[in-house]
Design a protein around this motif. Structure first.
Motif, PDB file in Angstrom:
ATOM      1  N   VAL A   1     -67.856 -10.381  18.558  1.00 25.30           N
ATOM      2  CA  VAL A   1     -67.155 -11.138  19.850  1.00 25.30           C
ATOM      3  C   VAL A   1     -67.182 -12.261  19.684  1.00 25.30           C
TER       4      VAL A   1
ATOM      5  N   ALA B   1     -62.652 -13.437  23.622  1.00 28.55           N
ATOM      6  CA  ALA B   1     -62.573 -13.568  25.042  1.00 28.55           C
ATOM      7  C   ALA B   1     -62.234 -14.998  25.168  1.00 28.55           C
TER       8      ALA B   1
ATOM      9  N   VAL C   1     -64.443  -4.795  27.730  1.00 26.17           N
ATOM     10  CA  VAL C   1     -65.176  -5.046  26.399  1.00 26.17           C
ATOM     11  C   VAL C   1     -66.590  -3.867  26.402  1.00 26.17           C
TER      12      VAL C   1
ATOM     13  N   LEU D   1     -66.814  -1.758  22.759  1.00 30.24           N
ATOM     14  CA  LEU D   1     -68.308  -1.464  22.031  1.00 30.24           C
ATOM     15  C   LEU D   1     -68.752  -0.425  21.981  1.00 30.24           C
TER      16      LEU D   1
ATOM     17  N   LEU E   1     -70.310 -11.244  29.240  1.00 32.35           N
ATOM     18  CA  LEU E   1     -70.262 -10.513  27.920  1.00 32.35           C
ATOM     19  C   LEU E   1     -71.565  -9.953  27.637  1.00 32.35           C
TER      20      LEU E   1
ATOM     21  N   LEU F   1     -58.648 -11.489  27.564  1.00 29.48           N
ATOM     22  CA  LEU F   1     -59.148 -10.463  26.278  1.00 29.48           C
ATOM     23  C   LEU F   1     -58.100 -10.207  25.385  1.00 29.48           C
TER      24      LEU F   1
ATOM     25  N   VAL G   1     -72.826  -6.920  24.912  1.00 28.88           N
ATOM     26  CA  VAL G   1     -72.631  -7.665  23.691  1.00 28.88           C
ATOM     27  C   VAL G   1     -73.972  -8.355  23.229  1.00 28.88           C
TER      28      VAL G   1
ATOM     29  N   VAL H   1     -72.874 -13.467  20.670  1.00 26.47           N
ATOM     30  CA  VAL H   1     -71.512 -13.945  20.785  1.00 26.47           C
ATOM     31  C   VAL H   1     -71.294 -15.275  19.954  1.00 26.47           C
TER      32      VAL H   1
ATOM     33  N   PRO I   1     -62.097  -9.348  15.563  1.00 24.89           N
ATOM     34  CA  PRO I   1     -63.138  -9.536  16.604  1.00 24.89           C
ATOM     35  C   PRO I   1     -62.416  -9.415  17.892  1.00 24.89           C
ATOM     36  N   ILE I   2     -63.082  -8.973  18.812  1.00 21.24           N
ATOM     37  CA  ILE I   2     -63.041  -9.233  20.135  1.00 21.24           C
ATOM     38  C   ILE I   2     -62.861 -10.540  20.509  1.00 21.24           C
TER      39      ILE I   2
ATOM     40  N   THR J   1     -68.462  -4.377  16.367  1.00 23.78           N
ATOM     41  CA  THR J   1     -67.252  -5.334  16.449  1.00 23.78           C
ATOM     42  C   THR J   1     -67.884  -6.762  16.807  1.00 23.78           C
TER      43      THR J   1
END
Length: 140
Positions: free
Chosen positions: A103, A62, A91, A95, A123, A72, A128, A131, A59-60, A101
């Motif tokens: 987040v 933040a 980000v 993406l 985000l 990040l 995104v 989240v 995962p991303i 992916t």
């Protein structure tokens, strides 16, 4: 001589006032029902949260520290704070490469709520779709 004609008594209930009251109540409920259900849709946190599946993509993450600085886990400088615009660009770029992916937001427990919301809005503006929030499992 008077002849009295016996009249039959009428045993009817006048329901018109009840109908009026019911119509007024119906209008009141129709007006107030949408006001009651308005609000922000949120996914409430659960005590026993599930971790990401093992086969899921990395995962991303933040992060927000106690000072409200953003980080990040993408790019060369993972331990250096980022400006909001830099974070949004990173980000968005990540993406575009891989839109599936996940987040997640990792926030310090004592960080002001406003900082978490600012990060989540940032985000969202970066594209995104959803989240997740990171938590630690409670020690037993």
């Amino acid at each position: 001589m008077y002849v009295r004609v016996k009249r039959k008594r009428v045993a009817e209930i006048n329901v018109v006032p009840y109908i009026d009251v019911m119509l007024v109540l119906l209008i009141i409920f129709m007006v107030t029902a949408p006001l009651i259900t308005q609000g922000v849709k949120v996914d409430l946190p659960k005590a026993d949260s599930e971790s990401l599946p093992q086969d899921s993509k990395t995962p991303i993450v933040a992060s927000v520290d106690i000072d409200g600085l953003f980080y990040l886990n993408v790019g060369d400088s993972k331990s250096e704070s980022l400006e909001p615009a830099e974070l949004a660009v990173l980000v968005r770029a990540r993406l575009e490469v891989d839109p599936d992916t996940p987040v997640v937001v990792n926030g310090d427990g004592n960080v002001p709520y406003n900082s978490i919301i600012q990060l989540m809005v940032l985000l969202q503006q970066s594209g995104v779709p959803s989240v997740g929030l990171m938590t630690e499992s409670p020690e037993q």
